[in-house]
Design a protein around this motif. Structure first.
Motif, PDB file in Angstrom:
ATOM      1  N   ASP A 299       0.825  -1.204   0.000  1.00 52.25           N
ATOM      2  CA  ASP A 299       0.000   0.000   0.000  1.00 52.25           C
ATOM      3  C   ASP A 299       0.865   1.261   0.000  1.00 52.25           C
ATOM      4  O   ASP A 299       1.917   1.312   0.646  1.00 52.25           O
ATOM      5  CB  ASP A 299      -0.903   0.025   1.238  1.00 52.25           C
ATOM      6  N   ASN A 300       0.407   2.276  -0.717  1.00 52.76           N
ATOM      7  CA  ASN A 300       1.014   3.604  -0.688  1.00 52.76           C
ATOM      8  C   ASN A 300      -0.014   4.542  -0.047  1.00 52.76           C
ATOM      9  O   ASN A 300      -1.053   4.828  -0.658  1.00 52.76           O
ATOM     10  CB  ASN A 300       1.346   4.079  -2.101  1.00 52.76           C
ATOM     11  N   TYR A 301       0.263   4.997   1.170  1.00 51.28           N
ATOM     12  CA  TYR A 301      -0.757   5.755   1.888  1.00 51.28           C
ATOM     13  C   TYR A 301      -0.173   6.963   2.612  1.00 51.28           C
ATOM     14  O   TYR A 301       1.037   7.054   2.865  1.00 51.28           O
ATOM     15  CB  TYR A 301      -1.503   4.861   2.885  1.00 51.28           C
TER      16      TYR A 301
ATOM     17  N   SER B  26     -10.392  -0.164   4.025  1.00 59.97           N
ATOM     18  CA  SER B  26     -10.218   0.666   2.828  1.00 59.97           C
ATOM     19  C   SER B  26     -11.523   0.737   2.056  1.00 59.97           C
ATOM     20  O   SER B  26     -12.177  -0.291   1.831  1.00 59.97           O
ATOM     21  CB  SER B  26      -9.129   0.074   1.923  1.00 59.97           C
TER      22      SER B  26
ATOM     23  N   ARG C  47     -12.968   2.169  -1.583  1.00 56.39           N
ATOM     24  CA  ARG C  47     -12.575   2.689  -2.888  1.00 56.39           C
ATOM     25  C   ARG C  47     -13.447   3.883  -3.284  1.00 56.39           C
ATOM     26  O   ARG C  47     -14.674   3.786  -3.311  1.00 56.39           O
ATOM     27  CB  ARG C  47     -12.690   1.585  -3.930  1.00 56.39           C
TER      28      ARG C  47
ATOM     29  N   SER D 188     -10.753   4.264 -10.290  1.00 55.05           N
ATOM     30  CA  SER D 188      -9.454   4.628  -9.726  1.00 55.05           C
ATOM     31  C   SER D 188      -9.001   3.590  -8.716  1.00 55.05           C
ATOM     32  O   SER D 188      -9.759   2.708  -8.313  1.00 55.05           O
ATOM     33  CB  SER D 188      -9.542   6.004  -9.042  1.00 55.05           C
ATOM     34  N   ASN D 189      -7.740   3.699  -8.307  1.00 56.48           N
ATOM     35  CA  ASN D 189      -7.207   2.834  -7.257  1.00 56.48           C
ATOM     36  C   ASN D 189      -6.981   3.629  -5.969  1.00 56.48           C
ATOM     37  O   ASN D 189      -6.120   3.298  -5.166  1.00 56.48           O
ATOM     38  CB  ASN D 189      -5.902   2.175  -7.702  1.00 56.48           C
ATOM     39  N   GLN D 190      -7.767   4.689  -5.761  1.00 58.53           N
ATOM     40  CA  GLN D 190      -7.663   5.516  -4.564  1.00 58.53           C
ATOM     41  C   GLN D 190      -8.719   5.075  -3.547  1.00 58.53           C
ATOM     42  O   GLN D 190      -9.883   4.882  -3.885  1.00 58.53           O
ATOM     43  CB  GLN D 190      -7.865   6.987  -4.925  1.00 58.53           C
TER      44      GLN D 190
ATOM     45  N   VAL E  47      -5.655   8.611   3.013  1.00 56.75           N
ATOM     46  CA  VAL E  47      -5.865   8.123   1.654  1.00 56.75           C
ATOM     47  C   VAL E  47      -4.837   7.040   1.344  1.00 56.75           C
ATOM     48  O   VAL E  47      -3.666   7.141   1.732  1.00 56.75           O
ATOM     49  CB  VAL E  47      -5.747   9.263   0.628  1.00 56.75           C
ATOM     50  N   ASN E  48      -5.276   6.013   0.629  1.00 51.56           N
ATOM     51  CA  ASN E  48      -4.420   4.880   0.297  1.00 51.56           C
ATOM     52  C   ASN E  48      -4.472   4.623  -1.206  1.00 51.56           C
ATOM     53  O   ASN E  48      -5.545   4.620  -1.812  1.00 51.56           O
ATOM     54  CB  ASN E  48      -4.902   3.638   1.057  1.00 51.56           C
ATOM     55  N   LEU E  49      -3.304   4.441  -1.832  1.00 49.88           N
ATOM     56  CA  LEU E  49      -3.209   4.001  -3.222  1.00 49.88           C
ATOM     57  C   LEU E  49      -2.694   2.569  -3.186  1.00 49.88           C
ATOM     58  O   LEU E  49      -1.600   2.314  -2.686  1.00 49.88           O
ATOM     59  CB  LEU E  49      -2.255   4.885  -4.025  1.00 49.88           C
ATOM     60  N   ARG E  50      -3.461   1.652  -3.734  1.00 54.76           N
ATOM     61  CA  ARG E  50      -3.069   0.251  -3.621  1.00 54.76           C
ATOM     62  C   ARG E  50      -3.320  -0.468  -4.940  1.00 54.76           C
ATOM     63  O   ARG E  50      -4.143  -0.033  -5.757  1.00 54.76           O
ATOM     64  CB  ARG E  50      -3.849  -0.447  -2.500  1.00 54.76           C
TER      65      ARG E  50
END
Length: 281
Positions: free
Chosen positions: A54-56, A235, A237, A242-244, A272-275
């Protein structure tokens, strides 16, 4: 550091959470069933560079203390994966490197200092596993050499290395399970670290509403006493295009950061998480 939770309460909560995941309705396996032939073609279309973990970015505070600038902070993580060879390898395997960085930012304090950053580069070799009877995909086996440190020196240095093996599989269409074990090496400056992080990790990803709402649970058990940690997250969506994701994360236990690995913390954060949309691969 005192907390409002006893070790028995925490372990009971962990047991209930794990039980609720494992006994969830066992849906048909048809959606997950992927033949070896189709997987072969899928591997060839996978991007060389992609999100890994995860990128958060999340903000929050400790749950067992009065909320102040000293007990609140920001936490963010960046993580990516690069395939090192795009051609076809034996056993449909993949050779790749990953990099994950987790940082703690005292954004509410004067001058907004960074309290800690942990760096985790990896070289890994992944092999998919298939059923001999049906040729369906059953899991992903990964062998890796990892380094993790906080980039500091003297008494503030935290550094260790490990040879790790992990296996990811699905119990049903909605539930992924990831088991990871490791053998540490070159950790002489921090021999007590494993009293708090142990030698294994168990992770679950449960899809509550397909492609929209999911829950994650990661746990480690130290090799001494009740030490260890539990990290859970929900999480949601934001859009189907999107993947946000809106992200709520709770951490309890030891070693959220390497510097303070022997401290016990309970922190609730949101952000917020980008996964990756396909968390299995």
């Amino acid at each position: 550091m005192k907390t409002p939770y006893s070790s028995k309460q925490i372990n009971l909560l962990l047991f209930i959470l794990l039980l609720s995941l494992v006994v969830c309705p066992n849906k048909a396996q048809s959606q997950f069933a992927m033949k070896k032939r189709f997987f072969d073609s899928l591997v060839g279309r996978m991007p060389s560079f992609s999100i890994y973990n995860d990128n958060y970015f999340v903000l929050g505070a400790e749950t067992d203390k009065k909320i102040t600038s000293a007990t609140s902070n920001a936490k963010f993580q960046i993580s990516f994966k690069q395939r090192l060879f795009s051609g076809k390898l034996p056993l449909n395997s993949m050779l790749f490197m990953t990099y994950t960085q987790k940082s703690f930012w005292n954004i509410f304090e004067k001058s907004n200092p960074f309290a800690e950053s942990n760096y985790n580069p990896t070289i890994a070799f992944g092999v998919p596993t298939f059923s001999k009877k049906t040729s369906n995909l059953t899991g992903l086996l990964v062998f890796a050499i990892e380094h993790e440190s906080n980039g500091r020196d003297s008494i503030f240095s935290r550094s260790w290395n490990r040879v790790a093996a992990s296996f990811r599989t699905k119990l049903n269409d909605d539930l992924n399970v990831d088991i990871k074990v490791w053998i540490p090496f070159m950790y002489e400056d921090n021999p007590q670290l494993f009293h708090y992080i142990g030698y294994a990790e168990l992770a679950f990803h449960y899809s509550i509403i397909n492609d929209r709402l999911s829950m994650d649970l990661n746990c480690r058990k130290g090799d001494k006493g009740w030490n260890g940690n539990l990290q859970s997250a929900i999480s949601y969506r934001i859009s189907k295009k999107s993947n946000q994701f809106l992200f709520l994360q709770w951490f309890y236990g030891n070693a959220e950061s390497l510097l303070y690995y022997n401290s016990t913390t309970s922190v609730l954060r949101a952000g917020v998480n980008l996964r990756p949309l396909n968390v299995f691969f």
